[in-house]
Design an enzyme around this catalytic site. Structure first.
Site, PDB file in Angstrom:
ATOM      1  CB  SER A  49      -0.846  -0.008   1.237  1.00 52.57           C
ATOM      2  OG  SER A  49      -0.272  -0.096   2.484  1.00 52.57           O
ATOM      3  CB  CYS A  78      -4.845  -7.389   0.595  1.00 56.60           C
ATOM      4  SG  CYS A  78      -3.208  -7.587   1.717  1.00 56.60           S
ATOM      5  CB  ILE A 136      -0.540 -12.039   1.827  1.00 61.68           C
ATOM      6  CG1 ILE A 136      -1.324 -13.555   0.966  1.00 61.68           C
ATOM      7  CG2 ILE A 136       0.972 -12.110   1.661  1.00 61.68           C
ATOM      8  CD1 ILE A 136      -0.330 -14.682   1.284  1.00 61.68           C
ATOM      9  NE  ARG A 137       5.041  -8.706   5.094  1.00 53.90           N
ATOM     10  CZ  ARG A 137       5.178  -7.597   5.090  1.00 53.90           C
ATOM     11  NH1 ARG A 137       4.370  -6.756   4.227  1.00 53.90           N
ATOM     12  NH2 ARG A 137       5.884  -6.557   5.675  1.00 53.90           N
ATOM     13  CG  HIS A 172      -5.094 -11.642  -1.307  1.00 55.78           C
ATOM     14  ND1 HIS A 172      -4.896 -10.407  -1.920  1.00 55.78           N
ATOM     15  CD2 HIS A 172      -4.413 -11.539  -0.225  1.00 55.78           C
ATOM     16  CE1 HIS A 172      -4.043  -9.962  -1.356  1.00 55.78           C
ATOM     17  NE2 HIS A 172      -3.435 -10.372  -0.353  1.00 55.78           N
ATOM     18  CD  GLU A 174      -6.287 -11.534  -5.327  1.00 51.12           C
ATOM     19  OE1 GLU A 174      -7.409 -11.770  -4.661  1.00 51.12           O
ATOM     20  OE2 GLU A 174      -5.329 -11.342  -4.863  1.00 51.12           O
TER      21      GLU A 174
END
Lengths: 203, 293
Positions: A49, A78, A136-137, A172, A174
């Protein structure tokens, strides 16, 4: 046929193109403000980000993304969720302010804490699904406007929120090849299309 | 709940696409990299061009220095271990490093065996020069592949060679019949199951990044146009005369790799790039890319 853009400044944009194409939606890259013209919706993918926020400003896309988002469906995963929020715990990030939530970044810890978890998603009273969700994180939604529709909860925190024509996810879909969230926002034929399930939606 | 699965490891690699991963040797450099838009940093004691100059044995970095960098930035932090040195990798995993680079830049610890990376919860990236090498590393558990290039050279020629060789290898096997894939597996020394997967996908089953010799915004654009999904910049940033400006320019060029107008603008007014080495100046036995198999 509707056309959805995927913000391609940095991150996991390629898998969102694949998901959109699999559900019969034309997907295009958005790297410049001019590419927002003529599309019906936008996906802001996962990635870093700080990197994405910097590039939005470097390439003068901030105002046009806010304008676009106010009138079009936007799906964020995310880092995309972080960018759609109103405020974050990181002052270097300039969020678009589309959704009334406050975000804490990297809240689960470093990569070693990243995981896949089965989560029950409540799209409507008639339509619920248990799906694998990979974080993820990931960020957490620390605070939210109580009028927003929570679709999924993990570890006592909302991980999927629908706010009008904005859908934001801290995981996520995807990565697991799941297309229901894209269909909620972009597929009018979907029985849980956002306009059908959002009690607070005002067209 | 499942942590550390192959899919979760590849998941982080996917998030790093379209970005720039920069080598840094202290927390000040890490902050410069992050502020310039790096999507991750690689923490190491000496950047490759200094390793090349100083000689000696090059090992995993001091945990204190790695911790300092982890505390300085919020983007993922990677670190290198020696080829085959699984004890160094265990230490890096304990430090909660986000990605381990089993790297030819450090002095190899095992001349025959790479690390069995499936034993770790933390993802690994490994270098390659061709498709066979890439698939051997993936079979051992690498969640990301990068070209080796020639680290610390400031010379893009080897990264180009390696990326073209990998991409040609992929193109070739998409054309082969099923029985020919078996022979291909034997000839390039890679598992048949991965060869079949690549033949079907038309790409590697994990992200494919470029590394080794990238020094300018145009270098980044070149590697992305050749099929890289992200770039690593080692010595190229902090061996140049203007690390901040150059770091930002490489990030912009990586995002807009197909737009020469933006590359031109990003390249304008930068001070000197790192000096670099012609390949003829690097004797065969000193080439880092020859390490590993």
């Amino acid at each position: 046929m509707i056309k959805v853009g995927v913000l391609e400044l940095q991150g996991n944009f390629s898998m969102h193109h694949k998901i959109l194409q699999n559900i019969g939606i034309k997907s295009v890259a958005v790297k410049k403000s001019s590419q927002l013209i003529g599309i019906d919706g936008l996906v802001i993918p996962g990635g870093e980000s700080t990197t994405m926020s910097l590039l939005i400003q470097t390439f003068n896309m901030y105002e046009s993304l806010v304008d676009f988002g106010q009138s079009h469906p936007v799906l964020g995963t995310c880092a995309g969720l972080i960018l759609m929020s109103k405020t974050t715990d990181d002052k270097r990030i300039k969020p678009l302010g589309l959704v009334d939530i406050h975000i804490q970044r990297n809240a689960y810890g470093r990569q070693i804490e990243s995981r896949t978890e089965k989560i029950k998603f409540n799209f409507s009273n008639q339509y619920q699904l248990v799906l694998p969700a990979t974080i993820i994180r990931a960020p957490i939604i620390k605070e939210m406007n109580r009028n927003l529709k929570v679709i999924g909860i993990y570890d006592n925190r909302p991980v999927a929120i629908l706010s009008g024509h904005h859908l934001c996810l801290s995981f996520h879909p995807e990565l697991n090849g799941i297309n229901i969230f894209h269909r909620v926002l972009f597929d009018k034929e979907c029985k849980v299309y956002y306009k059908n399930i959002n009690e607070h939606y005002v067209a | 709940m499942s942590k550390g699965t192959f899919d979760v490891k590849v998941g982080l690699a996917e998030m790093l696409k379209g970005g720039v991963i920069m080598d840094v040797t202290n927390s000040d450099q890490a902050k410069i990299a992050e502020d310039a838009g790096a999507c991750a940093v690689m923490a190491l004691e000496r950047i490759p061009s200094d390793i090349r100059r100083d000689g000696g044995i090059s090992r995993m970095s001091d945990p204190e220095m790695i911790n300092g960098i982890q505390n300085a930035v919020t983007i993922p932090v990677m670190a290198k271990c020696r080829i085959g040195h699984f004890a160094e990798a265990q230490v890096l995993e304990t430090l909660e490093i986000d990605f381990i680079d089993e790297s030819e830049v450090l002095t190899p610890a095992d001349e025959h065996n790479h690390i069995w990376k499936h034993n770790f919860k933390v993802p690994f990236v490994c270098g390659c020069r061709d498709l066979g090498e890439a698939l051997r590393r993936i079979s051992e558990g690498a969640a990301m592949i990068r070209t080796k290039g020639e680290a610390g050279s400031g010379n893009i020629v080897e990264a180009v060679r390696h990326m073209r060789t990998v991409m040609n290898g992929i193109k070739r096997i998409t054309q082969l019949d099923e029985e020919e894939l078996v022979a291909e597996s034997k000839s390039i020394g890679a598992p048949l199951s991965l060869i079949q997967q690549v033949s079907k996908l038309g790409k590697l089953p994990v992200p494919n990044f470029a590394a080794g010799g990238i020094a300018t915004p145009a270098d980044a654009s070149l590697m992305m146009q050749l099929g890289a999904e992200s770039v690593f910049v080692g010595s190229g940033i902090f061996k140049s005369d203007d690390p901040k400006a150059r770091a930002k320019a490489v990030v912009e060029a990586t995002t807009h790799f197909e737009d020469p107008k933006i590359i031109a603008k990003a390249s304008t007014g930068l001070k000197k790039a790192m000096k670099g080495l012609d390949m003829s100046e690097i004797p065969q036995e000193e080439r880092l890319q020859e390490r590993g198999w």
